[in-house]
Design an enzyme around this catalytic site. Structure first.
Site, PDB file in Angstrom:
ATOM      1  N   LEU A 111      45.520  38.816  33.740  1.00 52.92           N
ATOM      2  CA  LEU A 111      46.129  38.933  35.071  1.00 52.92           C
ATOM      3  C   LEU A 111      47.497  39.595  35.053  1.00 52.92           C
ATOM      4  O   LEU A 111      47.861  40.293  35.999  1.00 52.92           O
ATOM      5  CB  LEU A 111      46.172  37.565  35.755  1.00 52.92           C
ATOM      6  CG  LEU A 111      44.782  37.116  36.240  1.00 52.92           C
ATOM      7  CD1 LEU A 111      44.798  35.664  36.684  1.00 52.92           C
ATOM      8  CD2 LEU A 111      44.294  38.001  37.385  1.00 52.92           C
ATOM      9  N   PHE A 137      44.653  31.445  28.929  1.00 52.37           N
ATOM     10  CA  PHE A 137      44.276  32.816  28.543  1.00 52.37           C
ATOM     11  C   PHE A 137      44.226  33.768  29.734  1.00 52.37           C
ATOM     12  O   PHE A 137      44.283  34.985  29.564  1.00 52.37           O
ATOM     13  CB  PHE A 137      42.934  32.819  27.798  1.00 52.37           C
ATOM     14  CG  PHE A 137      41.727  32.770  28.703  1.00 52.37           C
ATOM     15  CD1 PHE A 137      41.195  31.572  29.130  1.00 52.37           C
ATOM     16  CD2 PHE A 137      41.130  33.943  29.128  1.00 52.37           C
ATOM     17  CE1 PHE A 137      40.087  31.535  29.967  1.00 52.37           C
ATOM     18  CE2 PHE A 137      40.020  33.919  29.971  1.00 52.37           C
ATOM     19  CZ  PHE A 137      39.503  32.708  30.393  1.00 52.37           C
ATOM     20  N   LYS A 138      44.119  33.231  30.947  1.00 56.49           N
ATOM     21  CA  LYS A 138      44.014  34.113  32.118  1.00 56.49           C
ATOM     22  C   LYS A 138      45.243  35.002  32.275  1.00 56.49           C
ATOM     23  O   LYS A 138      45.164  36.074  32.866  1.00 56.49           O
ATOM     24  CB  LYS A 138      43.758  33.279  33.370  1.00 56.49           C
ATOM     25  CG  LYS A 138      42.373  32.631  33.324  1.00 56.49           C
ATOM     26  CD  LYS A 138      42.076  31.802  34.548  1.00 56.49           C
ATOM     27  CE  LYS A 138      40.641  31.273  34.516  1.00 56.49           C
ATOM     28  NZ  LYS A 138      40.505  30.080  33.625  1.00 56.49           N
ATOM     29  N   ASP A 139      46.388  34.570  31.724  1.00 58.29           N
ATOM     30  CA  ASP A 139      47.588  35.409  31.774  1.00 58.29           C
ATOM     31  C   ASP A 139      47.373  36.772  31.116  1.00 58.29           C
ATOM     32  O   ASP A 139      47.935  37.771  31.548  1.00 58.29           O
ATOM     33  CB  ASP A 139      48.750  34.729  31.037  1.00 58.29           C
ATOM     34  CG  ASP A 139      49.341  33.557  31.806  1.00 58.29           C
ATOM     35  OD1 ASP A 139      49.320  33.580  33.052  1.00 58.29           O
ATOM     36  OD2 ASP A 139      49.830  32.620  31.154  1.00 58.29           O
TER      37      ASP A 139
END
Ligand SMILES: *Cc1c(COP(=O)(O)O)cnc(C)c1O
Length: 472
Positions: free
Chosen positions: A117, A112-114
């Site tokens: 970021l 999910f960090k995509d």
């Protein structure tokens, strides 16, 4: 929008400055001066937007007037265009009864960090290009953050990134997602040491002021407000899809440092009808213990099947504490001082009761994690990753509590193929990487190894810095 520190004495900043600033100068975290509000009519009008359009609209509430919505729309379109499922990269999948998974693993590095970021890298670029500046991003990673940050920064003219990981202590998929990126401004460093050693090295060079200023060091960790702001988007998106504003929803968030669940809380403060939020932890259950006892006490970190949540300090919890204390910065300062001095702080029972009305905190050990992976596979034919499985265990309890009226959405934070060993142990099946990453295990790697030594890090940065724009 202006931003204030949770500790009350750092300067008030505008959005573009907050993007470039990590920790506030007084040690606090930046939060918006007020919560932007979305009326029921406004929420209804958001339903017809695509995910990138929604991202621009939500982010504009936090970024204007410094960055207008039209500019954000261009960034958001570009940020999500390569995600699987575009223009809807965040689909809901039913898993029985009132339970749904919100799949947030369709970006380039499968976690999910995509979602935050990819947009944050472009925001940095926009703000820095306007100022004619460049920065050097330095980070330490135990896996997911590093690959998402590298992918978001690759080939950006204003950014140089050095990412440290502990040599031999990240999974092969995670390592290769970092080291197979070929870009002049990306530098992978494998440190002879542990993740804590990597973090300590980063801290040392950040605290070296002349060095920090010379190379304009910056961070992209989850204390950056822009990361939280972009995470609000998928909660609004999911709530609208399930009938908001006419219908309430509940979310379950597998969390380590409280960043992702704080974004859900922010959505609620903005007017999204969210009945309850569940905080799902693995054996590292500092948050579960806080809600049970009213005392936040750090303890040892245990290695689990869900390594991205193996954390004992929930740094983003400070943002919630600020709200729980009705924005009394002195109370936050005193709690954080106690935490530093004694390893613990307590909150009065009335406020813990208020927090417990909103949050349900639960933890699942590795056995419960494997059981959730197995049962979702047996009952629904789906493979879920171990972080998501920690969430599903809590989601089932929350769904039973809330009954049929309120859909319960568990955030699926990573693709199962990122953690094939855990999935294979639970189900006997090894999940395949998506097509576009199928050759990951044979791509050439780019990485330098380094001793666990701050001078070696300073030297590596000075020596391998790629200077496309102005010299730092
Ligand atoms: C980072 C991460 C988490 C924890 O996110 P927080 O922001 O710490 O709440 C959970 N799952 C996965 C797969 C992650 O990469």
């Amino acid at each position: 929008m202006q931003y204030v520190s949770t500790r009350g004495s750092a300067p008030v900043l505008a959005f573009d400055e907050v993007v470039l600033t990590g920790l506030a100068r007084d040690g606090g975290l930046y939060v918006p001066e007020t919560w932007p509000q979305l009326s029921a009519d406004q929420l209804r009008s958001l339903r017809r937007l695509t995910y990138p359009e929604l991202a621009a609209r939500i982010l504009a509430l936090f970024a204007e007037p410094e960055i207008p919505e039209a500019e954000l729309a261009l960034l958001a379109e570009e940020a999500y265009i390569d995600f699987d499922g575009y223009p809807d990269p965040a689909p809901l999948k039913p898993i029985g009864g009132n339970l749904h998974l919100l799949e947030l693993f369709h970006g380039p590095t499968l976690a999910f960090k995509d979602y935050a970021l990819q947009l944050l890298g472009r925001l940095f670029d926009l703000v820095l290009a306007r100022r004619g500046e460049r920065v050097t991003i330095i980070g330490a990673t135990s896996g997911d953050t590093g690959s998402a940050a590298i992918d978001a920064c690759r080939d950006r003219d204003t950014l140089e990134i050095f990412m440290l990981h502990p040599n031999g202590r990240v999974s092969e998929v995670q390592r290769r997602q970092m080291t197979t990126v070929k870009a002049d401004n990306v530098h992978n460093i494998a440190v002879d040491g542990t993740f804590d050693d990597c973090q300590a090295l980063v801290k040392t060079v950040f605290n070296d002021e002349p060095f920090r200023d010379r190379f304009r060091l910056a961070a992209v960790n989850s204390i950056n407000w822009a990361r939280i702001a972009t995470q609000i988007v998928y909660y609004v998106h999911a709530a609208l899809a399930l009938g908001a504003p006419e219908r309430e929803v509940a979310f379950v968030v597998p969390t380590g440092n409280f960043g992702n669940v704080f974004a859900a809380y922010a959505a609620r403060r903005m007017g999204v009808p969210i009945r309850r939020l569940a905080i799902a932890s693995n054996r590292n259950d500092i948050l579960t213990r806080f809600f049970a006892t009213g005392t936040m006490r750090t303890g040892p970190v245990f290695a689990t099947l869900s390594p991205s949540m193996d954390i004992q300090v929930s740094s983003n919890f400070e943002r919630y504490l600020f709200e729980l204390y009705d924005r009394d910065a002195a109370a936050v300062r005193s709690a954080m001082q106690q935490l530093r001095d004694t390893g613990a702080f307590s909150v009065d029972p009335a406020r813990v009761a208020q927090a417990s009305a909103m949050f349900l905190a639960r933890s699942a050990d590795d056995d419960a994690t494997r059981a959730a992976i197995r049962s979702v596979h047996e009952e629904h034919g789906m493979l879920i990753d171990p972080h998501t499985a920690v969430g599903v265990a809590a989601a089932r309890e929350l769904a039973a509590e809330l009954g049929d009226d309120v859909p319960v959405v568990c955030v699926a934070t990573a693709h199962p193929a990122k953690f094939p060993d855990a999935i294979a142990a639970a189900t006997g099946i090894r999940p395949d990487l998506p097509e576009r990453l199928a050759d990951l295990l044979v791509r050439p790697e780019h990485c330098q190894s380094m001793a666990n030594d701050a001078d070696a890090l300073r030297d590596t940065i000075a020596r391998t810095m790629h200077t496309r724009g102005a010299k730092p």
